[in-house]
Design an enzyme around this catalytic site. Structure first.
Site, PDB file in Angstrom:
ATOM      1  N   HIS A 188      -2.034   8.300   6.108  1.00 23.97           N
ATOM      2  CA  HIS A 188      -2.428   6.906   5.465  1.00 23.97           C
ATOM      3  C   HIS A 188      -3.760   6.549   6.231  1.00 23.97           C
ATOM      4  O   HIS A 188      -4.535   6.005   5.349  1.00 23.97           O
ATOM      5  CB  HIS A 188      -1.500   5.887   5.999  1.00 23.97           C
ATOM      6  CG  HIS A 188      -1.314   4.669   5.150  1.00 23.97           C
ATOM      7  ND1 HIS A 188      -1.425   4.389   3.834  1.00 23.97           N
ATOM      8  CD2 HIS A 188      -1.588   3.289   5.737  1.00 23.97           C
ATOM      9  CE1 HIS A 188      -1.795   2.961   3.710  1.00 23.97           C
ATOM     10  NE2 HIS A 188      -1.493   2.475   4.847  1.00 23.97           N
ATOM     11  N   HIS A 242      -9.570   2.306   0.661  1.00 28.14           N
ATOM     12  CA  HIS A 242      -8.313   2.210   0.218  1.00 28.14           C
ATOM     13  C   HIS A 242      -8.073   1.571  -1.141  1.00 28.14           C
ATOM     14  O   HIS A 242      -8.201   0.395  -1.303  1.00 28.14           O
ATOM     15  CB  HIS A 242      -7.733   1.124   1.667  1.00 28.14           C
ATOM     16  CG  HIS A 242      -6.431   1.070   1.838  1.00 28.14           C
ATOM     17  ND1 HIS A 242      -5.367   1.649   0.874  1.00 28.14           N
ATOM     18  CD2 HIS A 242      -5.533   0.568   2.808  1.00 28.14           C
ATOM     19  CE1 HIS A 242      -4.261   1.552   1.048  1.00 28.14           C
ATOM     20  NE2 HIS A 242      -4.530   0.732   2.400  1.00 28.14           N
ATOM     21  N   GLU A 270       0.192   5.431  13.315  1.00 27.64           N
ATOM     22  CA  GLU A 270       0.376   6.703  12.719  1.00 27.64           C
ATOM     23  C   GLU A 270       0.283   7.927  13.455  1.00 27.64           C
ATOM     24  O   GLU A 270       1.089   8.715  13.379  1.00 27.64           O
ATOM     25  CB  GLU A 270      -0.410   6.836  11.417  1.00 27.64           C
ATOM     26  CG  GLU A 270      -0.034   7.879  10.534  1.00 27.64           C
ATOM     27  CD  GLU A 270      -0.953   7.947   9.149  1.00 27.64           C
ATOM     28  OE1 GLU A 270      -0.519   8.675   8.371  1.00 27.64           O
ATOM     29  OE2 GLU A 270      -2.022   7.222   9.322  1.00 27.64           O
ATOM     30  N   LYS A 277      -9.283   8.502   2.687  1.00 28.02           N
ATOM     31  CA  LYS A 277      -9.694   7.005   2.709  1.00 28.02           C
ATOM     32  C   LYS A 277     -11.333   6.935   3.214  1.00 28.02           C
ATOM     33  O   LYS A 277     -11.670   5.896   3.172  1.00 28.02           O
ATOM     34  CB  LYS A 277      -8.871   6.175   3.258  1.00 28.02           C
ATOM     35  CG  LYS A 277      -7.275   5.894   2.412  1.00 28.02           C
ATOM     36  CD  LYS A 277      -6.551   4.830   3.292  1.00 28.02           C
ATOM     37  CE  LYS A 277      -5.268   4.415   2.541  1.00 28.02           C
ATOM     38  NZ  LYS A 277      -4.416   5.528   2.665  1.00 28.02           N
ATOM     39  N   CYS A 315       0.661  -1.097   0.132  1.00 24.49           N
ATOM     40  CA  CYS A 315      -0.011   0.001  -0.052  1.00 24.49           C
ATOM     41  C   CYS A 315       0.736   1.410  -0.098  1.00 24.49           C
ATOM     42  O   CYS A 315       0.008   2.485  -0.170  1.00 24.49           O
ATOM     43  CB  CYS A 315      -0.996  -0.124   1.244  1.00 24.49           C
ATOM     44  SG  CYS A 315      -2.216  -1.153   1.204  1.00 24.49           S
ATOM     45  N   PHE A 326       1.850  -3.422   3.992  1.00 23.47           N
ATOM     46  CA  PHE A 326       2.411  -4.794   4.545  1.00 23.47           C
ATOM     47  C   PHE A 326       3.870  -4.840   4.266  1.00 23.47           C
ATOM     48  O   PHE A 326       4.517  -4.760   3.015  1.00 23.47           O
ATOM     49  CB  PHE A 326       1.446  -5.789   3.919  1.00 23.47           C
ATOM     50  CG  PHE A 326       0.125  -5.786   4.576  1.00 23.47           C
ATOM     51  CD1 PHE A 326      -0.058  -4.953   5.493  1.00 23.47           C
ATOM     52  CD2 PHE A 326      -0.826  -6.806   4.036  1.00 23.47           C
ATOM     53  CE1 PHE A 326      -1.571  -5.167   6.132  1.00 23.47           C
ATOM     54  CE2 PHE A 326      -2.018  -7.048   4.797  1.00 23.47           C
ATOM     55  CZ  PHE A 326      -2.469  -6.059   5.513  1.00 23.47           C
TER      56      PHE A 326
END
Length: 411
Positions: free
Chosen positions: A302, A339, A313, A334, A162, A398
């Site tokens: 994010h 996402h 975050e 988002k 991502c 990831f």
């Protein structure tokens, strides 16, 4: 060292099939999340996604060409066409050996893999299309854009889950800085709303199962968040050396001022609980931009709407920005798009550029009860009208991949 500027933007997203409509929806907090229509999700607990709706590939890409492309390539070509038009770059006047493409994808043509596997098992290998390989491999968004416009500069794809789209923009800017290209089309594209992708993210306990109402499902930083909403789309930015843009009299939208990349080196899916990697990426981006933390006016987080990501975050932002984090506007778009996986960082870079050029910061939708562990100066409810001279975009993936980009005003 070459300064890198942005002269064109293009995108397709769950809230709009171009930049203007996407931006308008984000500013208004209008959600693009709805029922999955690309396959029947009846057997799955997740029945919603952020789909690009009303996209006619034959019209935007060409009937013959689109039949030979996976959906993620189609979306990339359409986004690139808008970005090129927005930049007013006259390719016939350019040295095409100095124009490159770096469009990332986290998944690539997963739909073609799934469908071809069924054909192989049912009908045998002779029924497999010769276009399966060029449709499924992740580099073909870049490849198809290069072929369509005869762009012969650096051309490839990178994959960092991502964080892919943000890494692509950062690395494309570095290519220009080191003199490998004058112009780069950079961004990300993803079209992974498929049975296998959705089922796999369900198995990883990453997706929300809050199906009704779908527009309330993505809740970044909210105490009630319980997973992200899978989405699709593409965003492409035209990057140029400042010298090249000035020479051709281009309109400059913003500068790519800083880029930081790091690794958590912690876990295959979970972020480092201390936020070390995320904080490192942000600090590196600030250092490259030669900016003090208090000079940043907006953070596009994010902000996935997952329990761990949002908490970590927020912690990392507080570590990097200190007391400035108490008043630094933060939002996650988002909340309305879902996402976009490997395309998320590219679309959210467009958001940062638009925030700088318009003086509007889009809100985080559905943030009705902020998690105390995610304490930040969240923009909620309505968009915030404020001058933004520097915006930071975070993207994490990831595998512990982290990318932070800083965009600054061209003025």
């Amino acid at each position: 060292m070459e300064h890198v500027v942005i002269t064109g933007l293009g995108c397709l997203s769950p809230v709009g099939n171009d930049v203007a409509s996407t931006w308008a929806a984000m500013v208004e907090g209008v959600s693009g999340i709805g029922p999955i229509t690309q396959f029947d999700p009846a057997a799955l607990p997740v029945k919603i996604a952020g789909e690009v709706r009303g996209f006619d590939a034959a019209e935007r890409v060409g009937r013959k060409e689109s039949r030979r492309m996976s959906r993620f390539s189609q979306l990339a070509v359409a986004a690139a066409a808008e970005a090129l038009a927005d930049s007013a770059l006259h390719l016939d006047l350019e040295d095409r050996d100095r124009v490159g493409v770096l469009i990332a994808s986290g998944v690539g043509g997963l739909r073609e893999i799934e469908e071809s596997t069924k054909i192989l098992e049912r009908d045998g290998h002779r029924r497999i299309s010769p276009f399966v390989v060029p449709m499924m491999i992740a580099d073909m968004a870049s490849g198809n854009v290069s072929i369509r416009w005869d762009l012969r500069g650096p051309n490839f794809c990178l994959v960092s889950a991502c964080a892919s789209g943000a890494h692509a923009i950062g690395e494309a800017a570095e290519m220009i800085r080191r003199g490998d290209a004058d112009v780069m089309l950079a961004g990300g594209s993803e079209a992974a709303i498929t049975p296998l992708a959705v089922a796999s993210f369900i198995a990883a306990r990453a997706l929300t199962e809050r199906n009704d109402p779908p527009e309330a499902a993505s809740r970044p930083f909210d105490v009630g968040r319980d997973g992200f909403v899978i989405a699709e789309g593409a965003a492409v930015l035209v990057l140029e050396s400042e010298e090249h843009a000035t020479r051709r009299g281009a309109r400059v939208l913003a500068r790519v001022a800083g880029y930081g990349a790091s690794a958590d080196a912690y876990h295959i899916t979970a972020p480092d609980p201390q936020g070390r990697g995320a904080a490192s990426a942000m600090r590196r981006a600030l250092a490259r931009a030669n900016l003090a933390p208090e000079e940043v006016g907006y953070v596009n987080a994010h902000g996935t709407s997952t329990e761990l990501n949002d908490r970590v975050e927020a912690l990392a932002i507080r570590q990097v920005f200190g007391t400035h984090a108490e008043t630094l506007p933060v939002s996650s778009t988002k909340s309305v798009t879902g996402h976009l996986l490997g395309a998320a960082g590219a679309l959210e870079s467009v958001v940062c550029v638009k925030a700088i050029s318009t003086g509007m910061i889009p809100p985080t939708a559905n943030l009705s009860e902020p998690d105390p562990e995610c304490a930040l100066a969240h923009v909620t409810g309505t968009a915030l009208s404020r001058r933004v001279d520097a915006a930071l975009n975070n993207s994490f993936g990831f595998g512990g991949h982290n990318a932070s980009l800083i965009f600054t005003s061209a003025n």
